[in-house]
Design an enzyme around this catalytic site. Structure first.
Site, PDB file in Angstrom:
ATOM      1  N   HIS A  28       0.842  -1.194   0.000  1.00  0.00           N
ATOM      2  CA  HIS A  28       0.000   0.000   0.000  1.00  0.00           C
ATOM      3  C   HIS A  28       0.879   1.247   0.000  1.00  0.00           C
ATOM      4  O   HIS A  28       1.307   1.701   1.066  1.00  0.00           O
ATOM      5  CB  HIS A  28      -0.904  -0.004   1.234  1.00  0.00           C
ATOM      6  CG  HIS A  28      -1.821  -1.190   1.318  1.00  0.00           C
ATOM      7  ND1 HIS A  28      -1.364  -2.451   1.621  1.00  0.00           N
ATOM      8  CD2 HIS A  28      -3.167  -1.290   1.137  1.00  0.00           C
ATOM      9  CE1 HIS A  28      -2.387  -3.295   1.628  1.00  0.00           C
ATOM     10  NE2 HIS A  28      -3.488  -2.621   1.335  1.00  0.00           N
ATOM     11  N   HIS A 262      -4.162   3.245  -3.283  1.00  0.00           N
ATOM     12  CA  HIS A 262      -4.321   2.684  -1.939  1.00  0.00           C
ATOM     13  C   HIS A 262      -3.578   1.367  -1.763  1.00  0.00           C
ATOM     14  O   HIS A 262      -2.706   1.249  -0.907  1.00  0.00           O
ATOM     15  CB  HIS A 262      -5.805   2.474  -1.608  1.00  0.00           C
ATOM     16  CG  HIS A 262      -6.024   1.729  -0.328  1.00  0.00           C
ATOM     17  ND1 HIS A 262      -6.062   2.353   0.891  1.00  0.00           N
ATOM     18  CD2 HIS A 262      -6.190   0.412  -0.079  1.00  0.00           C
ATOM     19  CE1 HIS A 262      -6.239   1.448   1.836  1.00  0.00           C
ATOM     20  NE2 HIS A 262      -6.337   0.250   1.278  1.00  0.00           N
ATOM     21  N   GLU A 426     -19.081  -4.366  23.559  1.00  0.00           N
ATOM     22  CA  GLU A 426     -18.232  -5.557  23.522  1.00  0.00           C
ATOM     23  C   GLU A 426     -17.092  -5.430  22.519  1.00  0.00           C
ATOM     24  O   GLU A 426     -15.972  -5.892  22.787  1.00  0.00           O
ATOM     25  CB  GLU A 426     -19.052  -6.809  23.191  1.00  0.00           C
ATOM     26  CG  GLU A 426     -19.929  -7.310  24.311  1.00  0.00           C
ATOM     27  CD  GLU A 426     -21.315  -6.696  24.310  1.00  0.00           C
ATOM     28  OE1 GLU A 426     -22.162  -7.116  25.114  1.00  0.00           O
ATOM     29  OE2 GLU A 426     -21.549  -5.781  23.474  1.00  0.00           O
ATOM     30  N   HIS A 488     -30.125 -15.580  23.211  1.00  0.00           N
ATOM     31  CA  HIS A 488     -29.152 -15.474  24.296  1.00  0.00           C
ATOM     32  C   HIS A 488     -28.556 -16.825  24.687  1.00  0.00           C
ATOM     33  O   HIS A 488     -27.801 -16.894  25.665  1.00  0.00           O
ATOM     34  CB  HIS A 488     -29.800 -14.818  25.515  1.00  0.00           C
ATOM     35  CG  HIS A 488     -29.958 -13.340  25.384  1.00  0.00           C
ATOM     36  ND1 HIS A 488     -30.629 -12.755  24.334  1.00  0.00           N
ATOM     37  CD2 HIS A 488     -29.509 -12.312  26.153  1.00  0.00           C
ATOM     38  CE1 HIS A 488     -30.605 -11.440  24.474  1.00  0.00           C
ATOM     39  NE2 HIS A 488     -29.923 -11.147  25.566  1.00  0.00           N
TER      40      HIS A 488
END
Length: 682
Positions: A28, A262, A426, A488
């Site tokens: 890159h 890029h 999380e 869950h």
């Protein structure tokens, strides 16, 4: 631009990086061409480090969150004197090279954290800033400032688009991490196109809303403006800072401002044109002018002086505060202090027992006073995961009493507090905990329900890749969660996590196995450990009748056996199902069937044993084996063999009381006995 030497040094960075990519025919080039000026100013004027001792503890931390720009980092490391030779960088992206495609912690000297998956480095940097603040608050004293360093990151559009960075930025702003600075390579271009097709928000206003200090630099080649921005953020001590530097991807090349710059080599012709454009010799490749090298290598002398001065401060501190200095030294060496495990409880036999999450909380709180490095928290689930360390304070800058917090029972808020409140984040929690571990001085932990480990998988994988000493406490581990239902109730998560290399997954079978699991987790040091814990109660086994729980260290062990040591069938289980197979074994033995019960809390620990020791637990001659676990069966075939069977969960869960769900899914003594008899042809 300011000064001929500055310009020469910046172009040295640019074209070392471009030549790396071109020689490898992979990489890159766009970011190094555009971001070299900001990196140059940071590394030569602001960043404190010692190239000859990359692990000097009070160094500033630098994170290249935009890890695809690794060639720029390798150029900086080589030029400033790290153990990364010109030959090494000539082998960029090649087999065995110290300059891999994306930065890898532990592989290349000076690389603080493994980056490439965008946004993760941003979160790591937040963790590093938390680490510095907590250590400074605990150990610094008037006239004795030992811990005093900054965390810097170069971040890209892609980093700021990723959700993990948004979560981490929000928390960093709340925590007022004034020693955290992110330099944003604001070039308006991503891999596939310009940012106008997907990223039009006002980034400065967004970060200001998070509680960050922002500074804009209109021209990424204006090193005086970049220097002034870095001075401004250094003066800002109560907010993290984002410096928005308007750059041009692929600067100076024919592909400038194009997504084509890029992620692909420029090509020999375009490399030549870029060098001509920026008045750089087209030959030889990997050119380093003598004056540039001398200037960059001033970092060696500067770093040695900085470290020597810090060592003097450490000596003075040790004379004045010997106990605190001794405690700090254990943390700096990432060692467990003597007596850290002295108060770990032994749980009495109890047929009702308790949930392993409850046992874990008791063990943690017994360890915490003896292990100051233990620091962490949960994603807003302390009351459920039982991971709050009572009396250890909360990491937070707010000077107010914390009398109604359910979790940590703290006397107040301060940066010295060891309970981290990640909020419902999380993704960020995983990356931040990795940052704490990478910084050093911590045994960090994070906690949530096992089902939400899916949100953390990239961070867990990177922790394993980096061999970070991280502990994750995942509770509510099965369909026994009950009424909350299939959203869950984890089913496939255990198998998924076990598939990650260099990771230890432990699912203890009772309270005493949980205590040993914590010992293993804290002693591991070179690998992350996941503790998989139950919501529901389970029997605490009478260890006068069954093998000691210390067998958990071996990953699997014979819990009970046929009287003559010659079982007809082997029942294997982990976690809450250990109690189930023990009950089933008693019934089968009453019916004249000889049974061996094997508790198997950790595949990874078991696989580390010599083959002979594994065969002693699971003799190859005994083909009648039944594994019982509340998860998908994938992987268990390795342990039950062609003639064995697996009682698992091959569909999603259901909403009902836990006892009902377990019965309907066949996790009963009757069904275990029936399945065992089928294996025996009865």
């Amino acid at each position: 631009m300011s000064g001929k030497l500055d310009q020469q040094c910046i172009n040295t960075l640019r074209f070392l990086s471009v030549d790396m990519v071109q020689k490898a025919d992979s990489g890159h080039p766009g970011l190094p061409l555009g971001a070299a000026p900001m990196a140059y100013v940071l590394w030569t004027r602001w960043l404190r480090f010692n190239p000859r001792n990359p692990h000097w503890f009070n160094r500033d931390r630098f994170v290249l969150s935009a890890g695809h720009g690794s060639a720029l980092l390798y150029s900086l490391l080589h030029l400033t004197g790290y153990d990364l030779s010109l030959d090494d960088i000539r082998q960029f992206r090649q087999w065995g090279s110290k300059a891999p495609g994306h930065p890898e912690r532990g592989h290349t000297p000076g690389v603080e954290t493994t980056t490439g998956p965008l946004g993760q480095g941003f979160g790591n940097a937040v963790g590093m800033a938390i680490a510095e603040a907590q250590l400074a608050a605990r150990y610094n004293r008037p006239g004795h400032t030992l811990i005093d360093h900054h965390t810097y990151a170069i971040v890209s559009d892609g980093d700021l688009m990723e959700g993990v960075a948004s979560e981490a930025a929000s928390l960093a702003g709340h925590l007022k991490l004034g020693k955290l600075t992110c330099l944003y390579d604001d070039n308006y271009v991503t891999l596939a196109a310009g940012t106008d097709i997907s990223f039009s928000e006002n980034r400065a206003q967004r970060f200001e809303a998070y509680g960050w200090h922002t500074v804009s630099v209109a021209d990424g080649n204006d090193i005086d403006a970049i220097d002034a921005a870095l001075a401004a953020v250094r003066a800002e001590t109560t907010r993290p800072s984002l410096i928005l530097v308007r750059t041009h991807i692929g600067y100076g090349s024919p592909e400038q401002d194009s997504f084509k710059a890029h992620g692909s080599p420029l090509g020999a012709d375009n490399v030549r044109k870029a060098k001509q454009k920026l008045d750089w010799p087209t030959e030889p490749d990997f050119l380093i002018p003598d004056a540039a090298m001398v200037h960059f290598r001033e970092a060696v002398t500067r770093g040695a002086q900085d470290e020597a001065a810090w060592n003097e401060r450490m000596s003075a501190y040790a004379k004045t505060f010997p106990e605190m200095a001794a405690e700090l030294q254990y943390r700096l060496r990432d060692e467990l202090p003597p007596g850290w495990d002295a108060d770990i409880p032994v749980f009495p036999a109890d047929t009702k027992g308790l949930a392993t999450r409850e046992a874990s909380g008791k063990v943690m709180n017994a360890i915490a006073p003896n292990l100051p490095a233990l620091t962490g928290g949960s994603a807003d689930l302390d009351p459920s995961t039982k991971t709050a360390m009572k009396g250890m304070g909360d990491f937070n800058p707010l000077p107010q009493k914390n009398t109604d917090q359910q979790g940590s029972d703290s006397a107040g808020w301060s940066y010295a507090g060891r309970n981290l409140h990640f909020g419902i984040r999380e993704h960020a929690m995983g990356a931040i905990v990795n940052g704490l571990a990478a910084h050093g001085g911590f045994v960090p932990y994070g906690s949530t329900f096992l089902i939400f480990s899916d949100y953390m998988r990239p961070s867990i994988r990177l922790a394993a890749l980096m061999s970070l000493h991280v502990v994750h406490v995942f509770t509510h581990d099965s369909i026994a969660v009950g009424e909350d239902g299939p959203t869950h109730q984890p089913v496939e998560q255990l198998a998924s996590l076990r598939a990650i290399p260099n990771l230890i997954v432990i699912r203890p079978g009772d309270a005493n196995e949980t205590a040993v699991a914590w010992r293993v987790a804290l002693e591991a040091r070179d690998r992350p450990v996941l503790l998989i814990l139950s919501r529901q109660d389970m029997p605490t086994l009478d260890r006068s009748r069954y093998a000691t729980a210390d067998g958990l260290r071996r990953g699997a062990y014979v819990l009970s056996d046929a009287p003559d040591g010659k079982p007809q069938v082997i029942l294997i289980a982990s976690g809450s199902e250990v109690g189930l197979i023990v009950a089933a074994a008693e019934r089968l033995q009453q019916q004249g069937i000889a049974v061996r019960c094997v508790s198997m809390p950790s595949w990874e620990l078991f696989e580390a044993l010599p083959q002979a020791e594994r065969d002693a637990v699971l003799p190859p001659a005994i083909g009648a084996r039944l594994a019982v676990e509340l998860g998908v069966a994938q992987g268990w075939e390795h342990y039950v063999g062609e003639r064995g069977d697996m009682l698992g969960v091959e569909r999603f869960g259901a909403s009902a009381p836990a006892a009902t769900v377990l019965r309907e899914y066949g996790f009963t003594v009757d069904n275990v006995c029936a399945r065992a008899k089928v294996l025996l042809g009865r």
